[in-house]
Design an enzyme around this catalytic site. Structure first.
Site, PDB file in Angstrom:
ATOM      1  N   ALA A   1      -2.226  -0.765   7.082  1.00 43.48           N
ATOM      2  CA  ALA A   1      -3.705  -0.682   7.176  1.00 43.48           C
ATOM      3  C   ALA A   1      -3.865   0.064   8.286  1.00 43.48           C
ATOM      4  CB  ALA A   1      -3.926  -2.355   7.684  1.00 43.48           C
TER       5      ALA A   1
ATOM      6  N   LYS B   1       0.523  -1.244   0.339  1.00 48.04           N
ATOM      7  CA  LYS B   1      -0.405  -0.145   0.544  1.00 48.04           C
ATOM      8  C   LYS B   1       0.983   1.524   0.377  1.00 48.04           C
ATOM      9  CE  LYS B   1      -4.262  -2.070   1.960  1.00 48.04           C
ATOM     10  NZ  LYS B   1      -4.813  -2.063   3.322  1.00 48.04           N
TER      11      LYS B   1
ATOM     12  N   TYR C   1      -9.918 -11.286   7.637  1.00 47.05           N
ATOM     13  CA  TYR C   1     -11.419 -11.863   8.509  1.00 47.05           C
ATOM     14  C   TYR C   1     -10.766 -13.342   8.036  1.00 47.05           C
ATOM     15  CZ  TYR C   1     -10.464 -11.251   2.778  1.00 47.05           C
ATOM     16  OH  TYR C   1      -9.728 -12.141   2.414  1.00 47.05           O
TER      17      TYR C   1
ATOM     18  N   ASP D   1      -9.945   1.862   2.233  1.00 45.70           N
ATOM     19  CA  ASP D   1      -9.874   1.446   3.931  1.00 45.70           C
ATOM     20  C   ASP D   1     -10.681   1.588   4.851  1.00 45.70           C
ATOM     21  OD1 ASP D   1      -8.467  -0.806   2.574  1.00 45.70           O
ATOM     22  OD2 ASP D   1      -7.126  -0.025   3.463  1.00 45.70           O
TER      23      ASP D   1
ATOM     24  N   GLU E   1      -6.773  13.416  -1.553  1.00 46.80           N
ATOM     25  CA  GLU E   1      -7.010  13.543  -0.289  1.00 46.80           C
ATOM     26  C   GLU E   1      -6.260  12.459   0.648  1.00 46.80           C
ATOM     27  OE1 GLU E   1      -8.803  16.583   2.521  1.00 46.80           O
ATOM     28  OE2 GLU E   1      -8.790  17.312   0.318  1.00 46.80           O
TER      29      GLU E   1
ATOM     30  N   ALA F   1       0.474   0.820  13.438  1.00 44.67           N
ATOM     31  CA  ALA F   1       1.000   1.141  12.352  1.00 44.67           C
ATOM     32  C   ALA F   1       1.871   1.461  10.426  1.00 44.67           C
ATOM     33  CB  ALA F   1       1.846   2.335  12.985  1.00 44.67           C
TER      34      ALA F   1
END
Length: 278
Positions: free
Chosen positions: A132, A67, A222, A103, A79, A129
């Site tokens: 995610a 990510k 999950y 997310d 933004e 941190a």
């Protein structure tokens, strides 16, 4: 009619339900698309994205651990993606790579609408941190909790993430602090596990004293991976919830960005839960 190509990229992605979700979204909204999963070598992210674009790819979802890299290769970033410095949604258009992060929106919708818990005025603990956590802190602040503690194994990473969000926290009148995994004070109404511990089968990263009685304990993972955290939460008097709803809701936001239509995420979440319990 041409079938548009999308995918999820990550390492690992074998467990991903994103192809099923987006295929179902397409069926229910009458969209023509193909959505695959691609496990990318750890040092091949940039070239894998560009190869996918050359294949005619229109967009992709990005999962662990790419990510932050996704945000770096984007030509233009939303933004919320800029604030997170992490992107989970890329759109390829007119030679540009457009980065976004859905997310946090997915998490807040799942907690507030699907779980029926307003975050306004509550005390939240965000564990982790990394990418995610970075993706969800901004939207969590915009839900107007009274307090958010970000707890991480290394304090400086938590402090960096908090520092980037201080202006937004001040604007929302939310107290925002960084801690180690054992350095926080009073217990919380909601704790959110944004670490990779559930992926690796590691133990829960914080002590049970973090939980108020009846607190919501939310794992972004999950399926079987989240079960250890959920069992721990239930054993200590908390209400456990896995990240399946977040997965579906962030996917719905990405689908809206790509296709301009909002899919019926409630229906798809109910179908997916039933399928996984099957």
């Amino acid at each position: 009619m041409t079938t548009d190509l999308y995918c999820v990229m990550g390492h690992p992605v074998s467990h991903s339900r994103s192809p099923w979700i987006h295929t179902r979204f397409a069926e229910l909204t009458g969209q023509q698309l193909q959505y695959d999963k691609r496990e990318i070598p750890l040092d091949h992210f940039d070239r894998s994205v560009r190869a996918f674009i050359l294949e005619g790819g229109r967009g992709c979802n990005i999962t662990v651990p790419f990510k932050f890299e996704a945000a770096k290769i984007a030509s233009h970033t939303s933004e919320r993606g800029l604030l997170a410095q992490a992107c989970n949604t890329l759109t390829f258009k007119d030679g540009q790579i457009l980065g976004d992060n859905t997310d946090g929106m997915g998490l807040v919708i799942d907690i507030e609408r699907n779980a029926g818990l307003s975050l306004k005025g509550l005390r939240l603990l965000l564990i982790g941190a990394g990418g995610a956590a970075a993706g969800v802190l901004g939207p969590l602040l915009q839900a107007d909790p009274a307090h958010i503690s970000v707890a991480n194994r290394t304090l400086h990473k938590a402090a960096e993430l908090v520092a980037r969000h201080v202006p937004l926290a001040a604007q929302r009148h939310t107290e925002l602090e960084a801690h180690t995994l054992h350095g926080f004070g009073a217990p919380f109404d909601v704790i959110i596990n944004a670490t990779a511990t559930s992926l690796s089968g590691a133990s829960v990263p914080v002590a049970a004293r973090a939980l108020k009685p009846g607190a919501l304990a939310y794992d972004m993972m999950y399926g079987p991976g989240a079960q250890g955290f959920m069992d721990w939460a239930q054993a200590h008097g908390a209400v456990p919830r896995d990240g399946l709803g977040m997965l579906v809701e962030q996917a719905a936001e990405a689908f809206l960005i790509w296709r301009g239509v909002r899919p019926p995420s409630n229906q798809v979440l109910a179908e997916l839960r039933k399928l996984m319990q099957g």
